[in-house]
Design a protein around this motif. Structure first.
Motif, PDB file in Angstrom:
ATOM      1  N   GLY A   1     -57.329 -64.509 -53.509  1.00  0.00           N
ATOM      2  CA  GLY A   1     -57.181 -65.321 -54.713  1.00  0.00           C
ATOM      3  C   GLY A   1     -58.504 -65.614 -55.377  1.00  0.00           C
ATOM      4  O   GLY A   1     -59.578 -65.511 -54.789  1.00  0.00           O
ATOM      5  N   GLN A   2     -58.413 -66.022 -56.631  1.00  0.00           N
ATOM      6  CA  GLN A   2     -59.629 -66.293 -57.411  1.00  0.00           C
ATOM      7  C   GLN A   2     -60.208 -67.671 -57.129  1.00  0.00           C
ATOM      8  O   GLN A   2     -61.287 -67.990 -57.589  1.00  0.00           O
ATOM      9  N   ASN A   3     -59.476 -68.492 -56.365  1.00  0.00           N
ATOM     10  CA  ASN A   3     -59.941 -69.860 -56.130  1.00  0.00           C
ATOM     11  C   ASN A   3     -61.036 -69.945 -55.074  1.00  0.00           C
ATOM     12  O   ASN A   3     -61.607 -71.000 -54.865  1.00  0.00           O
ATOM     13  N   LEU A   4     -61.268 -68.832 -54.380  1.00  0.00           N
ATOM     14  CA  LEU A   4     -62.150 -68.904 -53.218  1.00  0.00           C
ATOM     15  C   LEU A   4     -63.517 -69.471 -53.542  1.00  0.00           C
ATOM     16  O   LEU A   4     -64.033 -70.327 -52.845  1.00  0.00           O
ATOM     17  N   GLN A   5     -64.128 -69.010 -54.603  1.00  0.00           N
ATOM     18  CA  GLN A   5     -65.480 -69.457 -54.915  1.00  0.00           C
ATOM     19  C   GLN A   5     -65.522 -70.310 -56.180  1.00  0.00           C
ATOM     20  O   GLN A   5     -66.582 -70.512 -56.745  1.00  0.00           O
ATOM     21  N   ASN A   6     -64.369 -70.779 -56.628  1.00  0.00           N
ATOM     22  CA  ASN A   6     -64.329 -71.600 -57.835  1.00  0.00           C
ATOM     23  C   ASN A   6     -64.148 -73.074 -57.473  1.00  0.00           C
ATOM     24  O   ASN A   6     -63.692 -73.413 -56.399  1.00  0.00           O
ATOM     25  N   GLY A   7     -64.425 -73.939 -58.403  1.00  0.00           N
ATOM     26  CA  GLY A   7     -64.163 -75.362 -58.222  1.00  0.00           C
ATOM     27  C   GLY A   7     -65.260 -76.067 -57.467  1.00  0.00           C
ATOM     28  O   GLY A   7     -66.428 -75.668 -57.478  1.00  0.00           O
TER      29      GLY A   7
ATOM     30  N   THR B   1     -65.672 -74.305 -50.525  1.00  0.00           N
ATOM     31  CA  THR B   1     -64.845 -74.707 -51.654  1.00  0.00           C
ATOM     32  C   THR B   1     -63.589 -75.393 -51.136  1.00  0.00           C
ATOM     33  O   THR B   1     -63.337 -75.412 -49.920  1.00  0.00           O
ATOM     34  N   PRO B   2     -62.771 -75.942 -52.021  1.00  0.00           N
ATOM     35  CA  PRO B   2     -61.500 -76.525 -51.572  1.00  0.00           C
ATOM     36  C   PRO B   2     -60.612 -75.535 -50.831  1.00  0.00           C
ATOM     37  O   PRO B   2     -59.806 -75.938 -49.984  1.00  0.00           O
ATOM     38  N   LEU B   3     -60.743 -74.239 -51.133  1.00  0.00           N
ATOM     39  CA  LEU B   3     -59.941 -73.261 -50.407  1.00  0.00           C
ATOM     40  C   LEU B   3     -60.348 -73.206 -48.933  1.00  0.00           C
ATOM     41  O   LEU B   3     -59.496 -73.030 -48.050  1.00  0.00           O
ATOM     42  N   HIS B   4     -61.632 -73.365 -48.652  1.00  0.00           N
ATOM     43  CA  HIS B   4     -62.073 -73.426 -47.261  1.00  0.00           C
ATOM     44  C   HIS B   4     -61.488 -74.669 -46.574  1.00  0.00           C
ATOM     45  O   HIS B   4     -61.099 -74.602 -45.403  1.00  0.00           O
ATOM     46  N   ALA B   5     -61.455 -75.764 -47.301  1.00  0.00           N
ATOM     47  CA  ALA B   5     -60.870 -76.987 -46.740  1.00  0.00           C
ATOM     48  C   ALA B   5     -59.394 -76.779 -46.437  1.00  0.00           C
ATOM     49  O   ALA B   5     -58.887 -77.238 -45.408  1.00  0.00           O
ATOM     50  N   ARG B   6     -58.704 -76.073 -47.319  1.00  0.00           N
ATOM     51  CA  ARG B   6     -57.290 -75.788 -47.109  1.00  0.00           C
ATOM     52  C   ARG B   6     -57.111 -74.894 -45.877  1.00  0.00           C
ATOM     53  O   ARG B   6     -56.191 -75.094 -45.084  1.00  0.00           O
ATOM     54  N   ALA B   7     -57.986 -73.900 -45.715  1.00  0.00           N
ATOM     55  CA  ALA B   7     -57.926 -73.021 -44.547  1.00  0.00           C
ATOM     56  C   ALA B   7     -58.141 -73.811 -43.265  1.00  0.00           C
ATOM     57  O   ALA B   7     -57.449 -73.594 -42.260  1.00  0.00           O
TER      58      ALA B   7
ATOM     59  N   ASP C   1     -48.498 -72.156 -45.388  1.00  0.00           N
ATOM     60  CA  ASP C   1     -47.885 -71.740 -46.658  1.00  0.00           C
ATOM     61  C   ASP C   1     -48.716 -72.236 -47.838  1.00  0.00           C
ATOM     62  O   ASP C   1     -48.915 -71.490 -48.817  1.00  0.00           O
ATOM     63  N   ALA C   2     -49.203 -73.470 -47.755  1.00  0.00           N
ATOM     64  CA  ALA C   2     -50.040 -74.001 -48.838  1.00  0.00           C
ATOM     65  C   ALA C   2     -51.319 -73.181 -48.978  1.00  0.00           C
ATOM     66  O   ALA C   2     -51.776 -72.909 -50.085  1.00  0.00           O
ATOM     67  N   TYR C   3     -51.896 -72.785 -47.843  1.00  0.00           N
ATOM     68  CA  TYR C   3     -53.112 -71.970 -47.889  1.00  0.00           C
ATOM     69  C   TYR C   3     -52.838 -70.601 -48.512  1.00  0.00           C
ATOM     70  O   TYR C   3     -53.609 -70.110 -49.341  1.00  0.00           O
ATOM     71  N   LEU C   4     -51.725 -69.997 -48.124  1.00  0.00           N
ATOM     72  CA  LEU C   4     -51.362 -68.698 -48.692  1.00  0.00           C
ATOM     73  C   LEU C   4     -51.156 -68.788 -50.193  1.00  0.00           C
ATOM     74  O   LEU C   4     -51.561 -67.894 -50.954  1.00  0.00           O
ATOM     75  N   ARG C   5     -50.543 -69.888 -50.643  1.00  0.00           N
ATOM     76  CA  ARG C   5     -50.331 -70.075 -52.089  1.00  0.00           C
ATOM     77  C   ARG C   5     -51.662 -70.217 -52.811  1.00  0.00           C
ATOM     78  O   ARG C   5     -51.856 -69.662 -53.902  1.00  0.00           O
ATOM     79  N   ASP C   6     -52.574 -70.975 -52.226  1.00  0.00           N
ATOM     80  CA  ASP C   6     -53.885 -71.167 -52.855  1.00  0.00           C
ATOM     81  C   ASP C   6     -54.668 -69.854 -52.902  1.00  0.00           C
ATOM     82  O   ASP C   6     -55.366 -69.568 -53.904  1.00  0.00           O
ATOM     83  N   ARG C   7     -54.574 -69.050 -51.847  1.00  0.00           N
ATOM     84  CA  ARG C   7     -55.270 -67.764 -51.838  1.00  0.00           C
ATOM     85  C   ARG C   7     -54.724 -66.827 -52.928  1.00  0.00           C
ATOM     86  O   ARG C   7     -55.483 -66.052 -53.507  1.00  0.00           O
ATOM     87  N   ALA C   8     -53.436 -66.944 -53.184  1.00  0.00           N
ATOM     88  CA  ALA C   8     -52.819 -66.058 -54.163  1.00  0.00           C
ATOM     89  C   ALA C   8     -52.940 -66.590 -55.588  1.00  0.00           C
ATOM     90  O   ALA C   8     -52.631 -65.874 -56.548  1.00  0.00           O
TER      91      ALA C   8
END
Length: 245
Positions: free
Chosen positions: A2-8, A50-56, A237-244
């Protein structure tokens, strides 16, 4: 990916660690193990998350109680490597193991229920005398061969003492109890290597009656694992959604 990995929002290792009650070294270890996606580095070499790392990290910590550290690590690594089907396979295996554990518990409870009439009338009715019985009479009572009892002894299911004068095996009340339980479980289709740890639990509990508390605890642990798997699935599931996203 997903594009959120390095954003935010940008997070330092200490930020990620504090949010989840961890040390910064633990966060770095999780990244090196593949539990977290790779972090970017500043020009000075510092990690930025990023927040995606926190979600992971939340997903991993939620998976551990239900699946165990090793399996949870493998699940997260598969997701981060975009091999999601492998992650699902690992999850399926954990659920299959939980179901097998439930069936084992049911088998033990069923075997114990079948033993209740014998326990109520006294195990001496089976053992033949208060001092114990020998292998032949015991095998005859159960309708099995003496060789079967010797095989069970080698597998650790029963531990009869030896008569000091004759060297014959002598089965006391506890031994007969273990033989009866093994007999019931074998009739239920369980293998010797599956039965041995169950017999060990009966011995550790000090008999059948104290085992009731252990069985209640067993039920509770299985239920907790099932609930933890649900919680872990939601976070994953939330992490998978954020990655996508």
């Amino acid at each position: 990916m997903g594009q959120n990995l390095q954003n935010g929002e940008r997070l330092r290792p200490i930020d990620l660690a504090r949010r989840h009650g961890l040390s910064t070294q633990a966060v770095r270890n999780y990244e090196e193990a593949g539990i977290l996606p790779p972090a970017r580095r500043t020009p000075h070499g510092y990690r930025t998350y990023t927040p995606l790392h926190a979600r992971a990290l939340r997903a991993f910590l939620a998976l551990v109680p239900g699946h165990g550290h090793q399996t949870a690590t493998s699940i997260m690594r598969a997701v981060n490597e975009d091999v999601v089907d492998e992650a699902f396979r690992l999850i399926d295996e954990s659920h299959a193991q939980l179901l097998e554990d439930r069936r084992t518990l049911q088998a033990v409870e069923s075997a114990l229920r079948d033993l209740e009439p014998t326990a109520a009338s006294g195990l001496d009715a089976v053992s033949g005398s208060p001092g114990g019985t020998f292998i032949g009479p015991l095998a005859g009572k159960l309708g099995i061969r003496s060789a079967t009892l010797r095989k069970w002894e080698r597998a650790g299911l029963v531990r009869p003492r030896r008569d000091p004068r004759t060297g014959y095996r002598v089965y006391d009340e506890a031994d007969v109890r273990d033989v009866l339980l093994a007999h019931q479980l074998r009739r239920g289709g369980y293998l010797l290597e599956q039965i041995a740890p169950l017999i060990a639990q009966v011995r550790a509990a000090g008999g059948l009656e104290p085992l009731e508390a252990a069985l209640r605890d067993w039920h509770g642990r299985l239920s907790a694992r099932g609930r933890a798997m649900l919680a872990g699935a939601a976070e994953l599931d939330a992490y998978l959604r954020d990655r996508a996203g």
